[in-house]
Design a protein around this motif. Structure first.
Motif, PDB file in Angstrom:
ATOM      1  N   GLN A  68       0.826  -1.212   0.000  1.00 15.45           N
ATOM      2  CA  GLN A  68       0.000   0.000   0.000  1.00 15.45           C
ATOM      3  C   GLN A  68       0.860   1.262   0.000  1.00 15.45           C
ATOM      4  O   GLN A  68       0.580   2.226  -0.710  1.00 15.45           O
ATOM      5  CB  GLN A  68      -0.933   0.002   1.220  1.00 15.45           C
ATOM      6  N   GLU A  69       1.928   1.224   0.816  1.00 13.67           N
ATOM      7  CA  GLU A  69       2.851   2.372   0.859  1.00 13.67           C
ATOM      8  C   GLU A  69       3.451   2.624  -0.520  1.00 13.67           C
ATOM      9  O   GLU A  69       3.578   3.757  -0.972  1.00 13.67           O
ATOM     10  CB  GLU A  69       3.980   2.099   1.859  1.00 13.67           C
ATOM     11  N   GLN A  99       2.182   1.775  -3.400  1.00 18.32           N
ATOM     12  CA  GLN A  99       1.141   2.304  -4.293  1.00 18.32           C
ATOM     13  C   GLN A  99       0.928   3.802  -4.066  1.00 18.32           C
ATOM     14  O   GLN A  99       0.823   4.586  -5.012  1.00 18.32           O
ATOM     15  CB  GLN A  99      -0.177   1.569  -4.039  1.00 18.32           C
ATOM     16  N   GLN A 100       0.895   4.205  -2.791  1.00 19.09           N
ATOM     17  CA  GLN A 100       0.721   5.625  -2.455  1.00 19.09           C
ATOM     18  C   GLN A 100       1.862   6.465  -3.034  1.00 19.09           C
ATOM     19  O   GLN A 100       1.645   7.527  -3.613  1.00 19.09           O
ATOM     20  CB  GLN A 100       0.663   5.810  -0.937  1.00 19.09           C
ATOM     21  N   SER A 101       3.085   5.947  -2.877  1.00 17.24           N
ATOM     22  CA  SER A 101       4.264   6.657  -3.394  1.00 17.24           C
ATOM     23  C   SER A 101       4.173   6.810  -4.912  1.00 17.24           C
ATOM     24  O   SER A 101       4.504   7.868  -5.456  1.00 17.24           O
ATOM     25  CB  SER A 101       5.549   5.904  -3.043  1.00 17.24           C
ATOM     26  N   ASN A 125       1.416   6.835  -6.726  1.00 17.55           N
ATOM     27  CA  ASN A 125       0.351   7.803  -7.039  1.00 17.55           C
ATOM     28  C   ASN A 125       0.835   9.243  -6.847  1.00 17.55           C
ATOM     29  O   ASN A 125       0.563  10.118  -7.656  1.00 17.55           O
ATOM     30  CB  ASN A 125      -0.888   7.544  -6.167  1.00 17.55           C
ATOM     31  N   GLU A 126       1.605   9.458  -5.751  1.00 16.58           N
ATOM     32  CA  GLU A 126       2.156  10.797  -5.494  1.00 16.58           C
ATOM     33  C   GLU A 126       3.108  11.206  -6.612  1.00 16.58           C
ATOM     34  O   GLU A 126       3.111  12.347  -7.081  1.00 16.58           O
ATOM     35  CB  GLU A 126       2.889  10.818  -4.143  1.00 16.58           C
TER      36      GLU A 126
END
Length: 255
Positions: free
Chosen positions: A237-238, A240-242, A244-245
């Motif tokens: 998840q981390e 994926q977030q990175s 997306n950012e």
């Protein structure tokens, strides 16, 4: 508790006297405080550690010590770390014995006891990787081998017959005289010693004497039940977030 006339106390005293040790000398050798007088009087029972030391230092058969065998000595070949007992199924095929955390506590003291092994679960894996060699399963205890090996997981070890066969930086199950350890092995300039290394950096390497090793099993596979590991999911998840950012930053950069 034993009594002064019980067989194990009689045999214990016999070993001391045969080797011409005083009670305090024998105590020092076996790691007992002060003297062996309390054992010989039947006030203190023989601990597993003392039985293991008698086997290691004098090759005394624990079954003889307790009057269950006429064979006083066991042949302990220094440097021979091959399995002491092999079990087979009804079709004469070798079994893979499973040694769980509880059984591992008694394993070093029962390493030559055929009847003890028969109480443990055993199975066969019909895969070519598990043919033409002896394998044994051991359950991981503690966190010294994180992140690769988690508590409760099982490792499958292939029997190694001598320390010369062991390779640097591979993971092994090391059966000592008082414990069963899963560690990475590193040979040292002094051939009589090896270094046992934990994957978890919080644990310091352990330097041991080769003569203190009973068996070695090279870990070649493991059974895990951590497929829904939240740590890995969290990491994903981390990530994926990175990503997306990063995409958002790239978009704003392009504008």
């Amino acid at each position: 508790m034993g009594t002064p006339g019980s067989i194990e106390i009689k045999h214990f005293k016999e070993i001391r006297e045969e080797n011409n040790f005083t009670q305090s000398e024998f105590a020092s050798l076996l790691g007992i405080k002060n003297s062996t007088a309390d054992i010989e009087r039947g006030r203190t029972k023989l601990s597993g550690k003392v039985v293991a030391e008698l086997l290691r230092q004098f090759a005394i058969n624990p079954l003889w010590l307790f009057g269950e065998s006429g064979q006083k000595y066991l042949t302990i070949s220094k440097g021979d770390v091959s399995p002491k007992v092999i079990t087979v199924d009804n079709a004469d095929n070798e079994n893979i014995i499973l040694v769980n955390q509880k059984a591992a506590a008694g394993y070093p003291h029962n390493v030559q006891d055929v009847e003890w092994y028969n109480q443990l679960p055993a199975f066969d894996i019909p895969l070519p990787e598990f043919r033409n060699a002896t394998y044994r399963g051991f359950q991981i205890e503690g966190d010294s081998m994180l992140p690769d090996y988690r508590p409760g997981e099982w490792v499958m070890g292939k029997a190694v017959s001598s320390i010369e066969e062991a390779s640097n930086n591979k993971v092994y199950v090391i059966v000592m005289y008082d414990s069963v350890l899963v560690k990475k092995l590193q040979k040292m300039p002094d051939p009589s010693r090896v270094l046992l290394i934990s994957l978890n950096e919080e644990y310091l390497p352990l330097e041991i004497n080769v003569h203190d090793i009973q068996e070695i099993w090279q870990v070649n596979s493991k059974l895990t039940f951590n497929l829904d590991n939240p740590t890995n999911n969290g990491l994903f998840q981390e990530l994926q977030q990175s990503m997306n950012e990063l995409k958002r930053e790239l978009k704003s950069f392009k504008q």
